[in-house]
Design an enzyme around this catalytic site. Structure first.
Site, PDB file in Angstrom:
ATOM      1  CG  MET A  55      21.460  13.350   5.083  1.00  0.00           C
ATOM      2  SD  MET A  55      22.599  14.419   4.248  1.00  0.00           S
ATOM      3  CE  MET A  55      21.657  15.183   2.653  1.00  0.00           C
ATOM      4  CG  PHE A  61     -10.126  -9.849  10.871  1.00  0.00           C
ATOM      5  CD1 PHE A  61      -9.073 -10.230  11.375  1.00  0.00           C
ATOM      6  CD2 PHE A  61     -10.733  -9.996   9.450  1.00  0.00           C
ATOM      7  CE1 PHE A  61      -7.998 -10.500  10.560  1.00  0.00           C
ATOM      8  CE2 PHE A  61      -9.255 -10.437   8.652  1.00  0.00           C
ATOM      9  CZ  PHE A  61      -8.112 -10.776   9.206  1.00  0.00           C
ATOM     10  CD  GLN A  62      -7.862  -7.557   7.276  1.00  0.00           C
ATOM     11  OE1 GLN A  62      -8.823  -7.304   6.466  1.00  0.00           O
ATOM     12  NE2 GLN A  62      -6.742  -7.931   7.098  1.00  0.00           N
ATOM     13  CD  GLU A 116      -1.823  -2.308   1.789  1.00  0.00           C
ATOM     14  OE1 GLU A 116      -0.635  -2.571   2.125  1.00  0.00           O
ATOM     15  OE2 GLU A 116      -2.819  -3.086   1.487  1.00  0.00           O
ATOM     16  CE  LYS A 167     -16.976  -7.359   2.668  1.00  0.00           C
ATOM     17  NZ  LYS A 167     -16.360  -8.541   2.949  1.00  0.00           N
TER      18      LYS A 167
END
Ligand SMILES: Cc1ncc(C[n+]2csc(CCOP(=O)(O)OP(=O)(O)O)c2C)c(N)n1
Lengths: 161, 581
Positions: free
Chosen positions: B493, B133-134, B71, B183
């Site tokens: 760096m 869940f999630q 993602e 959903k």
């Protein structure tokens, strides 16, 4: 650094209080009290925020608030003559023999007794912050069992909006 | 490019095809609404909470959907797309881990004012708040890093919300907008009523006409200035005001410095250009700011990497600040004249009255002398490859016309210093957040937006390993990004800071264990090249350019090279360490 009372008109959306208080938190602005409730218009809420800040910080506060999409209007109402009030409920230990004394204070402050138990009284005080502070101070010696203050809500005096 | 490339239809055709008032799912409403906003490319990753949306995309060809491998890749790609086009980038992820994987990318876009519309799925409304869940409260998590966000409660609201989201993302000070869709909402069927009216949001207005008095005061200040300087930032690029800026500079003859995000907003070949200011800015730009008596900030936010020690910044200067975000005016640097407005609108008005800064003759000569006497420079080597040389070679071989994206670190600063930009939206870099892992996926987004242009992604060997998995989508979709890895075998760096500020105490910077980048590329089906000296470098780079698809070129460079000039944190911008050249 001075005390300011800011009125913020916001869309009545879930999460809007979180957006506003979150903004204060992460930008390092101080919140002394914050109250929210209905405004005169449906769909809009009025928040009243009491804060301590200097002029530069106050300017940033207002500009940053305006960046929130749900914020419609920001007003430093303390720059005008205003009425600012908060409400406090104070439960004090009050055995019967102390009650007259306590009633005396309540009357002087034009507060009200709203509940009496066998060993306690609940006092309701409405007024500006100084008055509530003074009331609490006077109640202290009797033993404050519980205290709840609402924070300040406020409005500019007169016809102007 | 991609064989499954969406054929872009005109808005009219799309309306014809899609605007029937059908009863359809929230997911289909979402897709149609995106089309109405002119979306041609979406970056995403499926999961449980967005399966109705992905189901609606089955066989759908009206826009491209690119399946990234993480993602983070999707959101940086959407960001690169937005920076390269000026159109909002769009990305989709599922609830919970999918959504939280977007956080770094959202923050990156927020800090750099990049318009994004980020769509996340969430658990069904009945489960919200139950630690299902999630489940993650992504609107809550991202509140400080989005311009606005929506949690959609009813599919019937989707057309309006999407229409508003695009408007908010891409107007005023731009930024990411999040739309969280439970959903059940993406499954819910309702009548689709497209949102076609112009968006009106109470309290959210386009900036008013710029203040005329302030403009008059600005013109006056220019006439009086003996040492004027223009500091131009990303706002110039974002408002499409590069021509107006050039006109302003030409009319007034004021030397100009462009910030990291402003690069490309002004032609680097112009003799009044002084390079970049700040921590790794040029001597000319930094000294000009410090000694100026008039500093005109056009669409820059006085970032601390530019101002460095604030109390010592441009102390003698009268400060003019033009910005679309009124909160930026006076935020960091006290301002004498603030002008709130869109840069293009303000400069158009200013240009009508602008006259040459006639008292600044001696100043201009001094600046030309500084440019001549203190150019950016490095000590070249015939034995080891120097990273600055590599960037110069890339600049020359691409005629300065490529779209260049970078990751974060030394290579980013060298690219900013040694690749000379002449066009806006050709430079894609994470300025505000400084996000490693941004460089490569953002180049993919830019290439999707401009299939015909050459896109070069310049990375360090550290940052390349933060999103290297996206090589897969370059291979699969034949996205012809040329990936450059400046391999110094360390977190360069960080090494530089440890050398200069922490007394050579090198702590955890060794990247031993890095993959063989050529083999890594090949493992994904991408051509890989390696170079360790100039001759190999030129050859490998040419071969990469001649490769029709994607290619990876690893330049193995001198390990201990540092970026100069450098101003240490806490110092003023006139305290420059000039380096060894
Ligand atoms: C996600 C993230 N983590 C850590 C950092 C801190 N950081 C800035 S530059 C840098 C080193 C980058 O090394 P490399 O990618 O090899 O590039 P180089 O500096 O060598 O060109 C690090 C760790 C960062 N900017 N972003």
């Amino acid at each position: 650094m001075r005390k300011h009372t800011i009125a913020v008109i916001v869309n009545d959306q879930p999460g809007v209080l979180q957006r506003v208080s979150g903004l204060f938190g992460r930008r390092g602005f101080n919140i002394e009290s914050i109250t929210v409730g209905q405004s005169e218009e449906k769909g809009l809420s009025r928040m009243v925020i009491v804060t301590t800040s200097d002029d530069k910080m106050l300017d940033q506060m207002s500009k940053q608030l305006y960046k929130l999409i749900d914020v419609i209007k920001v007003d430093d109402i303390s720059s005008n003559p205003m009425v600012a009030r908060e409400l406090a409920l104070i439960k004090v230990t009050a055995l019967p023999e102390r009650r007259p004394e306590i009633m005396g204070i309540v009357d002087t402050f034009r507060a009200a007794v709203v509940d009496i138990g066998t060993e306690s009284m609940m006092v309701q005080a409405v007024g500006d912050t100084d008055k509530i502070d003074a009331m609490i101070e006077l109640m202290q010696p009797y033993g404050i069992v519980e205290l709840s203050r609402t924070g300040v809500t406020a409005m500019v005096r007169g016809n102007i909006k | 490019m991609s064989s499954g490339q969406a054929t872009m239809r005109s808005k009219e055709e799309l309306r014809e095809k899609w605007m029937k008032p059908d009863v359809i799912t929230g997911s289909e409403i979402l897709l149609r609404s995106l089309l109405l906003e002119g979306v041609d490319c979406v970056f995403g990753y499926p999961g449980g909470a967005v399966l109705f949306i992905y189901d609606a995309m089955h066989g759908f060809t009206d826009f491209n959907h690119l399946l990234t491998r993480h993602e983070q890749g999707a959101i940086h790609a959407a960001d690169g797309y937005a920076r390269a086009t000026g159109k909002p980038g769009v990305c989709i992820a599922t609830s919970g881990p999918g959504a939280t994987n977007l956080v770094t990318g959202i923050a990156t876009a927020y800090m750099d004012s990049v318009p994004l519309v980020v769509i996340t799925g969430n658990v069904a409304q009945q489960f919200i708040g139950t630690d299902a869940f999630q489940e993650a409260d992504i609107t809550g998590i991202t509140m400080p890093i989005t311009k606005h966000s929506y949690l959609v409660r009813d599919a019937a609201d989707l057309p309006r919300i999407i229409h508003e989201a695009f408007h908010i993302a891409n107007t005023g000070r731009k930024g990411p907008v999040l739309i969280d869709i439970p959903k059940d909402v993406s499954a819910q069927k309702t009548t689709f009523v497209p949102a076609l009216e112009p968006v009106v949001i109470r309290g959210y207005d386009a900036p008013a006409e710029p203040n005329g008095e302030a403009i008059t005061a600005m013109i006056q200040a220019i006439q009086e200035a003996e040492r004027p300087v223009i500091l131009a930032g990303g706002g110039v690029v974002y408002s499409g005001a590069h021509n107006e800026l050039l006109e302003f500079v030409t009319k007034t003859n004021i030397p100009v410095t462009t910030t990291l995000l402003g690069l490309g907003g002004f032609p680097s070949g112009n003799e009044l250009w002084m390079g970049m200011p700040g921590m790794h800015g040029t001597y000319t730009a930094n000294m000009a700011i410090q000694n100026s008596d008039l500093l005109i900030n056009i669409g820059a936010r006085f970032d601390d990497r530019v101002t460095m020690k604030l109390e010592a910044f441009a102390q003698q200067a009268k400060v003019i600040h033009i910005d679309i975000d009124p909160a930026e005016i006076g935020k960091n640097v006290p301002t004498d004249i603030g002008i709130h407005g869109d840069i293009k609108v303000v400069l158009t008005a200013v240009n009508q009255a602008a006259k040459p800064a006639t008292k600044a003759e001696a100043w201009r000569s001094l600046i030309q002398a500084n440019k001549r006497d203190y150019p950016l420079s490095y000590e070249d080597s015939e034995v080891e490859l120097k990273p600055q040389w590599v960037i110069e070679m890339i600049h020359e071989t691409t005629n300065g016309e490529a779209i260049v994206s970078t990751d974060v670190g030394q290579h980013q600063m060298w690219a900013a210093q040694y690749y000379k930009f002449n066009q806006p939206r050709s430079w894609i870099t994470s300025g505000g957040l400084g996000t490693m892992g941004f460089g490569f996926p953002s180049a993919i987004g830019a290439q999707m937006a401009h299939p015909e242009r050459l896109v070069v992604s310049i990375n360090g060997d550290g940052g390349m390993q933060m999103c290297a998995q996206e090589l897969a989508i370059c291979a699969i979709n034949n996205i012809p990004v040329k990936v450059v890895i400046i391999n110094n075998q360390v977190l360069g760096m960080v090494r530089q800071w440890q050398e200069i500020i922490y007394d050579n105490r090198y702590s955890h910077i060794d990247l031993a264990g890095s993959p063989d980048f050529v083999k890594l590329a090949e493992a994904y089906g991408v051509k890989g090249f390696r170079a360790t000296n100039k001759e190999e470098a030129s050859r490998a780079w040419q071969e990469a350019l001649n490769t029709p698809g994607p290619a990876v070129v690893e330049f193995v460079v001198r390990k201990g090279e540092n970026v100069f000039p450098m101003v240490k944190a806490g110092d003023s911008i006139s305290q420059m360490i000039m380096g060894d050249a």
